[in-house]
Design a protein around this motif. Structure first.
Motif, PDB file in Angstrom:
ATOM      1  N   ARG A  19       0.856  -1.197   0.000  1.00 40.79           N
ATOM      2  CA  ARG A  19       0.000   0.000   0.000  1.00 40.79           C
ATOM      3  C   ARG A  19       0.883   1.235   0.000  1.00 40.79           C
ATOM      4  NH1 ARG A  19      -5.789   0.593   0.298  1.00 40.79           N
ATOM      5  NH2 ARG A  19      -5.398   2.322   1.695  1.00 40.79           N
ATOM      6  N   HIS A  37     -10.212   1.846   4.068  1.00 39.84           N
ATOM      7  CA  HIS A  37     -11.195   1.945   2.989  1.00 39.84           C
ATOM      8  C   HIS A  37     -10.806   3.066   2.021  1.00 39.84           C
ATOM      9  CE1 HIS A  37     -15.094   1.323   1.134  1.00 39.84           C
ATOM     10  NE2 HIS A  37     -15.340   2.615   1.214  1.00 39.84           N
ATOM     11  N   SER A  38     -10.305   4.163   2.580  1.00 34.63           N
ATOM     12  CA  SER A  38      -9.841   5.296   1.775  1.00 34.63           C
ATOM     13  C   SER A  38      -8.346   5.105   1.525  1.00 34.63           C
ATOM     14  CB  SER A  38     -10.091   6.603   2.536  1.00 34.63           C
ATOM     15  OG  SER A  38      -9.272   6.647   3.697  1.00 34.63           O
ATOM     16  N   ASP A  39      -7.621   6.212   1.306  1.00 39.34           N
ATOM     17  CA  ASP A  39      -6.158   6.115   1.200  1.00 39.34           C
ATOM     18  C   ASP A  39      -5.511   5.919   2.567  1.00 39.34           C
ATOM     19  OD1 ASP A  39      -6.261   8.648   2.369  1.00 39.34           O
ATOM     20  OD2 ASP A  39      -5.418   9.691   0.643  1.00 39.34           O
ATOM     21  N   LYS A  72     -14.386   4.526  -1.375  1.00 34.49           N
ATOM     22  CA  LYS A  72     -13.370   3.488  -1.563  1.00 34.49           C
ATOM     23  C   LYS A  72     -12.140   4.102  -2.228  1.00 34.49           C
ATOM     24  CE  LYS A  72     -11.895  -0.823  -1.732  1.00 34.49           C
ATOM     25  NZ  LYS A  72     -11.251  -1.313  -0.539  1.00 34.49           N
ATOM     26  N   ASN A  73     -10.997   4.007  -1.557  1.00 32.71           N
ATOM     27  CA  ASN A  73      -9.714   4.539  -2.039  1.00 32.71           C
ATOM     28  C   ASN A  73      -9.710   6.047  -2.258  1.00 32.71           C
ATOM     29  OD1 ASN A  73      -8.412   1.988  -2.039  1.00 32.71           O
ATOM     30  ND2 ASN A  73      -9.440   1.501  -3.965  1.00 32.71           N
ATOM     31  N   ASP A  75      -9.076   9.957  -1.883  1.00 29.08           N
ATOM     32  CA  ASP A  75      -7.989  10.798  -1.404  1.00 29.08           C
ATOM     33  C   ASP A  75      -8.493  11.535  -0.159  1.00 29.08           C
ATOM     34  OD1 ASP A  75      -6.173  12.927  -1.005  1.00 29.08           O
ATOM     35  OD2 ASP A  75      -5.826  13.160  -3.155  1.00 29.08           O
TER      36      ASP A  75
END
Length: 162
Positions: A19, A37-39, A72-73, A75
């Protein structure tokens, strides 16, 4: 409501291989990154929670749930900007941010000025009003074993005139 409000935010993320490692809106080179779940930018999440908490608006999990694929992902700079918008809608602005990262590695001192610039720009405050510090846990606990990262943030809000 009071003219000034203070909020405290704390966040934790597990560190894993494979990651990218985002801290304070800056990608920090490291062999591990934060899982989420995010960055999984632990510093920006703590600042978001501090801002929201200062006005009793819940936390980032309420506003940006990990059950919603919209985030999801995402920034985390976007999440911070949305939190700034939420407090602005309540008539408040950030006065200053004081934050501390707890991580064993990597050393983040070279990245702190960039983090301060990113945070200040999003919150429309001066770089001098954004403090980012770091400490290790002297190899104690999950942070010391490099299994995770933690951030604490305190934010002062001021009610805008008018």
């Amino acid at each position: 409501m009071s003219r000034i409000r203070i909020g405290l935010g704390i966040d934790f993320h597990q560190l894993v291989e494979g990651r990218d490692f985002w801290l304070g809106g800056v990608q920090v080179p490291h062999h591990k990154g934060a899982l989420g779940h995010s960055d999984a930018d632990v510093l920006l999440h703590a600042i978001c929670d501090a801002m929201l908490g200062a006005l009793s608006l819940g936390d980032i999990g309420v506003h940006f749930p990990d059950t919603d694929n919209t985030y999801k992902n995402i920034d985390s700079k976007i999440l911070l900007a949305k939190c700034a918008q939420l407090i602005g809608e309540k008539g408040y602005q950030v006065v200053n941010v004081d934050s501390t990262l707890l991580l064993q590695a990597p050393k983040i001192k070279p990245y702190v000025p960039a983090m301060q610039e990113v945070i200040a720009k999003i919150l429309h405050i001066s770089v001098e009003d954004v403090s980012v510090k770091a400490t290790t846990t002297e190899k104690l606990g999950f942070v010391g074993r490099e299994e995770g990262v933690t951030a604490h943030a305190v934010v002062l809000l001021e009610h805008l005139p008018g």
